[in-house]
Enzyme design. Sequence first.
Site, short mmCIF file in Angstrom:
data_model
loop_
_atom_site.label_atom_id
_atom_site.label_comp_id
_atom_site.label_asym_id
_atom_site.label_seq_id
_atom_site.Cartn_x
_atom_site.Cartn_y
_atom_site.Cartn_z
CB CYS A 25 -0.89 0.02 1.17
SG CYS A 25 -2.23 -0.93 0.87
CG PHE B 180 -7.40 -5.24 -0.30
CD1 PHE B 180 -6.67 -3.89 -0.21
CD2 PHE B 180 -7.79 -5.34 0.96
CE1 PHE B 180 -5.69 -3.56 0.31
CE2 PHE B 180 -6.79 -5.61 2.16
CZ PHE B 180 -5.63 -4.56 1.37
CG HIS C 62 -2.80 4.18 2.61
ND1 HIS C 62 -3.75 3.80 1.65
CD2 HIS C 62 -2.96 2.78 3.68
CE1 HIS C 62 -4.09 2.82 1.23
NE2 HIS C 62 -4.16 1.96 2.64
CG ASN D 54 -6.72 -0.51 0.96
OD1 ASN D 54 -6.35 -0.03 0.12
ND2 ASN D 54 -5.73 -0.90 2.63
#
Length: 399
Positions: free
Chosen positions: A157, A206, A297, A330
Amino acid sequence: MTVYVRSLETAVPATKLIQAEARDVFAAQPGLSRLGSRLVATCFDSAAIETRFTAVDELTNAFRSDDPQFYDPDSGLLLNPSTKVRNDIFAREATKLFVEASAAAVKACPDLNLLDITHLVTVSCTGFFNPGPDYKIVRELGLDPSVQRYHLGFMGCYAAFPALRAAKLFCEADPDAVVLVVCAELCSLHVRTSNDPDTIMGSALFADGAAAAIVTANPAAEETALLQLDHFETVLTPVGEDSMAWNIGDHGFEMVLGNYVPHIIDDHIVGALQPLLAREPGLQALPYTGIRHWAIHPGGRSILDKVQARLGLTDEQLIPAREVLRNYGNMSSATVLFVLRHILGQDSEPGDERICSMAFGPGLTVETALLTKLRQAPPAARNPAETRQQELLQEFPVA
């Protein structure tokens, strides 16, 4: 030498997943234990996600296939394709996102000639193929065949930061350098049904997406640049090596995302920021009043909660990260660039506006960046939630 980001554009696949609908599919799988069913409901409902995007069309009930590989809507069963099947789809579908995001970033710089691009840095941790995405972008966009190509693979990530840092170094070494940086991830390729808490969490969080930027040190770029790249730092926390990982299994890539990760970030985030903020006087002490924007993030809702509380950030400062999480999930390395794009779209105030950005990944690695917002970005070339930007694909067709 000052290095600038001239454009920053994003792209997502056409298929939208509704979080509540995805939860119901995962919760209905016959192999789940009673605890597994409760974990699915808890993880999906507490993720602070409403929608995500996927390159796997058949993950929605509206899609029908004679040979389903991931999901059979007639039976309601999630299937378990091999890593090869998943990776073959990555090679095909990731190429579309790499090219689409790249084309958007180039189009946002109307005075830029494609042959002006000297370096290309691609990023992904969700699949492999060779000739890879760097090659595909050169061929499909018509870049100079001698462009210097670099691929950062399987970092996770935080990988957008090493990519931007490399671009900055290229530009500092060569004032004529123009670097195209592209991150594209198809995380949804690796979802599966399971009673394992890490796997369930990954299925709840995700998604797929891509982002691309044009980076240069050309002084003329200052007149139109969106961002100034100031400083980057990398820190490994003293604990957490086993708490976040990304491994290759027989049926896709397997994520380890321990529930202790938010606590590790809570304990070490202030120390991880110190090397970055020590670069400039006046930014070293809480509550960091010299920094207006925080591009965090959104690895998950609990991670954002811990960062906000520990750093004393306002709700307003966390809006970009929480909005991206809610609307896109994400997307691994591309996600923090979506957050930066959100910040660039906000109304600008007179004078320079500082941005502190950070992302977390296996290790546990904390990547940080100090940036300067120079001006408000023009409206995005498209609304990724609504359209596939057909005009760009017509201009730069994907074979």
